[in-house]
Design a protein around this motif. Structure first.
Motif, PDB file in Angstrom:
ATOM      1  N   GLY A 258       6.265   2.265   3.295  1.00  0.00           N
ATOM      2  CA  GLY A 258       7.700   2.293   3.572  1.00  0.00           C
ATOM      3  C   GLY A 258       8.556   1.562   2.555  1.00  0.00           C
ATOM      4  O   GLY A 258       9.689   1.174   2.839  1.00  0.00           O
ATOM      5  N   LYS A 259       8.055   1.401   1.354  1.00  0.00           N
ATOM      6  CA  LYS A 259       8.799   0.693   0.306  1.00  0.00           C
ATOM      7  C   LYS A 259      10.058   1.468  -0.104  1.00  0.00           C
ATOM      8  O   LYS A 259      11.157   0.904  -0.161  1.00  0.00           O
ATOM      9  N   THR A 260       9.864   2.747  -0.382  1.00  0.00           N
ATOM     10  CA  THR A 260      11.013   3.571  -0.769  1.00  0.00           C
ATOM     11  C   THR A 260      12.014   3.648   0.380  1.00  0.00           C
ATOM     12  O   THR A 260      13.232   3.538   0.158  1.00  0.00           O
ATOM     13  N   THR A 261      11.512   3.794   1.594  1.00  0.00           N
ATOM     14  CA  THR A 261      12.396   3.856   2.769  1.00  0.00           C
ATOM     15  C   THR A 261      13.247   2.586   2.853  1.00  0.00           C
ATOM     16  O   THR A 261      14.444   2.657   3.130  1.00  0.00           O
TER      17      THR A 261
ATOM     18  N   ILE B 219       7.174  -0.056  -6.321  1.00  0.00           N
ATOM     19  CA  ILE B 219       6.006   0.451  -7.055  1.00  0.00           C
ATOM     20  C   ILE B 219       5.499   1.710  -6.363  1.00  0.00           C
ATOM     21  O   ILE B 219       5.730   1.889  -5.171  1.00  0.00           O
ATOM     22  N   PRO B 220       4.784   2.571  -7.074  1.00  0.00           N
ATOM     23  CA  PRO B 220       4.079   3.644  -6.379  1.00  0.00           C
ATOM     24  C   PRO B 220       2.787   3.039  -5.837  1.00  0.00           C
ATOM     25  O   PRO B 220       2.043   2.412  -6.574  1.00  0.00           O
TER      26      PRO B 220
ATOM     27  N   LEU C  27       5.081   2.147  15.479  1.00  0.00           N
ATOM     28  CA  LEU C  27       3.875   2.965  15.623  1.00  0.00           C
ATOM     29  C   LEU C  27       3.101   2.598  16.887  1.00  0.00           C
ATOM     30  O   LEU C  27       2.975   1.418  17.215  1.00  0.00           O
TER      31      LEU C  27
ATOM     32  N   ASN D 232       6.000  -3.692   8.468  1.00  0.00           N
ATOM     33  CA  ASN D 232       6.830  -2.508   8.730  1.00  0.00           C
ATOM     34  C   ASN D 232       6.129  -1.571   9.722  1.00  0.00           C
ATOM     35  O   ASN D 232       4.971  -1.771  10.067  1.00  0.00           O
ATOM     36  N   LYS D 233       6.853  -0.562  10.124  1.00  0.00           N
ATOM     37  CA  LYS D 233       6.359   0.454  11.076  1.00  0.00           C
ATOM     38  C   LYS D 233       5.971  -0.181  12.409  1.00  0.00           C
ATOM     39  O   LYS D 233       4.934   0.134  12.988  1.00  0.00           O
TER      40      LYS D 233
ATOM     41  N   GLN E 112       0.093   4.469  -4.655  1.00  0.00           N
ATOM     42  CA  GLN E 112      -1.166   5.189  -4.885  1.00  0.00           C
ATOM     43  C   GLN E 112      -1.875   4.663  -6.132  1.00  0.00           C
ATOM     44  O   GLN E 112      -1.244   4.470  -7.168  1.00  0.00           O
TER      45      GLN E 112
ATOM     46  N   VAL F 235       0.818  -1.215   0.000  1.00  0.00           N
ATOM     47  CA  VAL F 235       0.000   0.000   0.000  1.00  0.00           C
ATOM     48  C   VAL F 235       0.855   1.270   0.000  1.00  0.00           C
ATOM     49  O   VAL F 235       2.025   1.244   0.373  1.00  0.00           O
ATOM     50  N   ALA F 236       0.227   2.373  -0.417  1.00  0.00           N
ATOM     51  CA  ALA F 236       0.908   3.664  -0.431  1.00  0.00           C
ATOM     52  C   ALA F 236       1.411   3.993   0.969  1.00  0.00           C
ATOM     53  O   ALA F 236       0.746   3.690   1.967  1.00  0.00           O
TER      54      ALA F 236
ATOM     55  N   GLU G 105       7.767  13.792  -2.008  1.00  0.00           N
ATOM     56  CA  GLU G 105       8.492  12.531  -1.867  1.00  0.00           C
ATOM     57  C   GLU G 105       7.628  11.282  -1.963  1.00  0.00           C
ATOM     58  O   GLU G 105       8.024  10.218  -1.525  1.00  0.00           O
ATOM     59  N   ARG G 106       6.421  11.412  -2.534  1.00  0.00           N
ATOM     60  CA  ARG G 106       5.651  10.206  -2.810  1.00  0.00           C
ATOM     61  C   ARG G 106       6.240   9.649  -4.095  1.00  0.00           C
ATOM     62  O   ARG G 106       6.607  10.403  -4.978  1.00  0.00           O
TER      63      ARG G 106
ATOM     64  N   ALA H 136      11.585   0.317   9.102  1.00  0.00           N
ATOM     65  CA  ALA H 136      12.445   0.697   7.971  1.00  0.00           C
ATOM     66  C   ALA H 136      13.078   2.069   8.165  1.00  0.00           C
ATOM     67  O   ALA H 136      14.233   2.280   7.795  1.00  0.00           O
TER      68      ALA H 136
END
Ligand SMILES: Nc1nc2c(ncn2[C@@H]2O[C@H](COP(=O)(O)OP(=O)(O)OP(=O)(O)O)[C@@H](O)[C@H]2O)c(=O)[nH]1
Ligand SMILES: [Mg+2]
Length: 190
Positions: free
Chosen positions: A23-26, A73-74, A139, A135-136, A76, A19-20, A47-48, A164
């Protein structure tokens, strides 16, 4: 998977899906940091991920050079066409889950999106190496791992935890998908 036996090079494509804002890019930024690599990113001011992130990682094994092309992937939905394009030729997937309670349903729904994306290229979710990363974990509203394992998982696929943004669990996750791909390659070449 591309095998050039003359040169002893094997190329794998790994895609970070999910999902958007999970934390994929991170993940790949942190992976790049620890392996001293550069990430090529195409993103917006906020930074999306707009198009995708990409990097390569090389590993030597048994006289072979294994090259991993890593994409994110993006997440969104407005970028679904790009997402589908990125999935072409994928060998292994890291499915990044946002552990927040608020995003449980979205994460669950996105497993179906992954299945559809794989189907598009004639790939079966069962036979595709996939690692699920929760991830996360930092939280305050992160769901207990047992709940995520029950609600957001796939039969026979390994799961792992990460923070991440602090680099925790990032390499471990990549190593898991790498192991699965290497195993598959070994079985193929006998
Ligand atoms: N608290 C917390 N925040 C995180 C963690 N990992 C990533 N983030 C944050 O989550 C936000 C989204 O992270 P990205 O890596 O851009 O997410 P993405 O999955 O690439 O998002 P899209 O490209 O839109 O699909 C950023 O603000 C990150 O700093 C984590 O482990 N814990
Ligand atoms: Mg991104």
């Amino acid at each position: 998977m591309l095998i050039d036996s003359a040169k002893g090079v094997v190329r794998f494509k790994v895609v970070y899906h999910g999902v958007a804002q999970s934390g994929k890019t991170t993940n790949i930024e942190q992976l790049a940091k620890t392996s001293d690599l550069d990430v090529l990113s195409f993103d917006t001011k906020e930074e999306r991920t707009l198009v995708f992130d990409y990097m390569t990682k090389k590993v030597s094994m048994d006289g072979f050079t294994l090259t991993f092309s890593i994409y994110t992937i993006p997440g969104q939905d407005i970028y679904r066409d790009i997402r589908k394009m990125i999935m072409r030729g994928v060998d292994g997937v890291v499915f990044v889950v946002d552990s927040s309670e608020k995003r449980l349903q979205e994460n669950k729904d996105f497993l179906k999106v992954l299945e559809e994306d794989l189907k598009l290229y004639g790939k079966n979710i069962k036979e595709t190496p996939i690692v699920i990363q929760y991830n996360k974990r930092d939280l305050p509203d992160a769901l207990p791992i047992e709940v995520l394992k029950r609600e957001v998982s796939l039969p026979g696929k390994r799961t792992t935890e990460a923070v991440a943004v602090q680099g925790k669990g990032v390499e471990e996750t990549f190593n898991m998908i790498m192991e699965e791909l290497v195993d598959k390659f070994r079985k193929m070449v006998g």
